[in-house]
Scaffold this motif. Structure first.
Motif: not given
Length: 396
Positions: A297-300, A338-350, A374-386
């Protein structure tokens, strides 16, 4: 009734000793195989409607495996504004103004280094043989050969004439260039294969040495790595993930690498002694990078890059912890997948240079909706990893 001297009836698993009673032998019944993992739904229609051109192209090419037969289909990635922005920043010699390995902060592209920019264009779906990409490819092969031109060290060039720091910079750029060329599809090029062999031989020698068990020495009041320590780097892992044939030819090294990647990550900051200096080595991989949900969650972006790299290397399914983290992230999606960012997820600036190219693939400039991108990007990436991990997909 069976007599002491008669053999056991046919079909009975028992021990027969002439002149003695027949003793039944216990039959081992293997446990039933575990149930297959659940099918992963892929919201293909939602991604085609809300994803960027790069996400649409990667969805059909890398997940559905059924690209359009239209003659203009290969030009779809060129609709990405982020891709053209990157190309507009490129110099005539194939470099970017940010040096070689600089990763800009946030979603901005200004100040990006050459290798992260090249890899981001590959992630956006750009072909490695387009004119601007070809210019960078020639430069990457020069880095692969450890060209002695001091200007190629860019931001890694030391202020003085410290030969150890120069060699360290060339090695780091060589690994990063090998990762970029492997991702671009040049696995069969003898220059890349030769460099890859020398890179893993260096790490293999370290694995075989006593330093692999106790790599730390005490200098003053802190523990540091001695100059002889040569662990794998994140760039090396990315390179190996895009070279399946090379991995199969070096399966013994891959087994050693898996044992290294699954050991606990030490608490010490990776500092290495270089002469009288202590140099931070953030690109070193010292164990399991992704052990807990909080680390994910700290660096998705880096967590997804790690999971995809392990999946491409074919070892994600062997590690129970990584599988659980992937499952929990997949469970964060809605009923439609569809993935939506939970509150615990952080997209760090660096984020580090090795993971920066993966996110975002959408166009966040020009009034684009950042959350939807962001939802589309992470949703696609999770499907690709799967898919890379061998999971069954259901395109919706």
């Amino acid at each position: 009734m069976t007599s002491p001297s008669s053999p056991p009836p046919a079909g009975i698993d028992s021990v027969y000793v002439p002149g003695e009673l027949t003793v039944p032998r216990p039959v081992f019944v293997p446990p039933p195989p575990p149930p297959p993992p659940p099918v992963v739904p892929v919201p293909a229609m939602w991604l085609l409607a809300h994803g960027s051109p790069a996400v649409q192209f990667r969805l059909l090419r890398d997940i559905a495996g059924q690209p359009s037969a239209s003659p203009g289909w290969p030009r779809v990635p060129f609709a990405s504004r982020a891709g053209w922005h990157l190309m507009a920043m490129q110099d005539h010699d194939g470099t970017w103004p940010g040096g070689m390995l600089t990763a800009p902060g946030g979603t901005a592209l200004e100040g990006v280094g050459t290798i992260p920019a090249y890899r981001r264009l590959l992630e956006l779906g750009w072909d490695a043989e387009t004119p601007g990409m070809v210019a960078t490819k020639r430069l990457l092969f020069r880095l692969l050969a450890e060209d002695t031109d001091p200007t190629l060290l860019a931001e890694l060039r030391p202020a003085g004439d410290d030969e150890e720091l120069v060699l360290r910079g060339r090695l780091q750029l060589r690994e990063a260039a090998a990762a970029a060329l492997a991702q671009a599809g040049f696995e069969d090029d003898p220059r890349l294969r030769g460099a890859a062999r020398r890179l893993i031989d260096r790490v293999h020698t370290f694995f075989q040495s006593p330093l692999a068990q106790k790599p730390w020495i005490r200098v003053g009041n802190q523990h540091v790595l001695p100059p002889e320590v040569s662990p794998p780097s994140f760039h090396l892992l990315v390179m190996l993930s895009y070279m399946p044939q090379f991995r199969s030819e070096h399966y013994q090294f891959m087994d050693q690498l898996y044992r290294w990647l699954t050991q606990p990550w030490p608490r010490q900051v990776p500092m290495q002694q270089m002469g009288e200096r202590l140099i931070e080595q953030p690109h070193y991989v010292l164990g399991d990078f992704l052990t807990t949900r909080s680390a994910l969650d700290s660096d998705m972006p880096s967590a997804l890059t790690w999971l995809e790299t392990m999946a491409r290397m074919g070892i994600l399914g062997r590690h129970e912890g990584w599988v659980k983290l992937l499952e929990r992230t997949l469970d964060d999606r809605s009923r439609k997948g569809v993935w939506t960012p939970p509150r615990s997820v952080v997209m760090p600036a660096n984020v580090p240079a090795w993971s920066w190219p993966l996110l975002p693939l959408g166009d966040t400039e020009g009034g684009g909706n950042l959350e939807t991108t962001l939802s589309a990007d992470v949703t696609f990436r999770l499907c690709l990893i799967a898919k890379l991990a061998g999971r069954t997909l259901d395109l919706l």
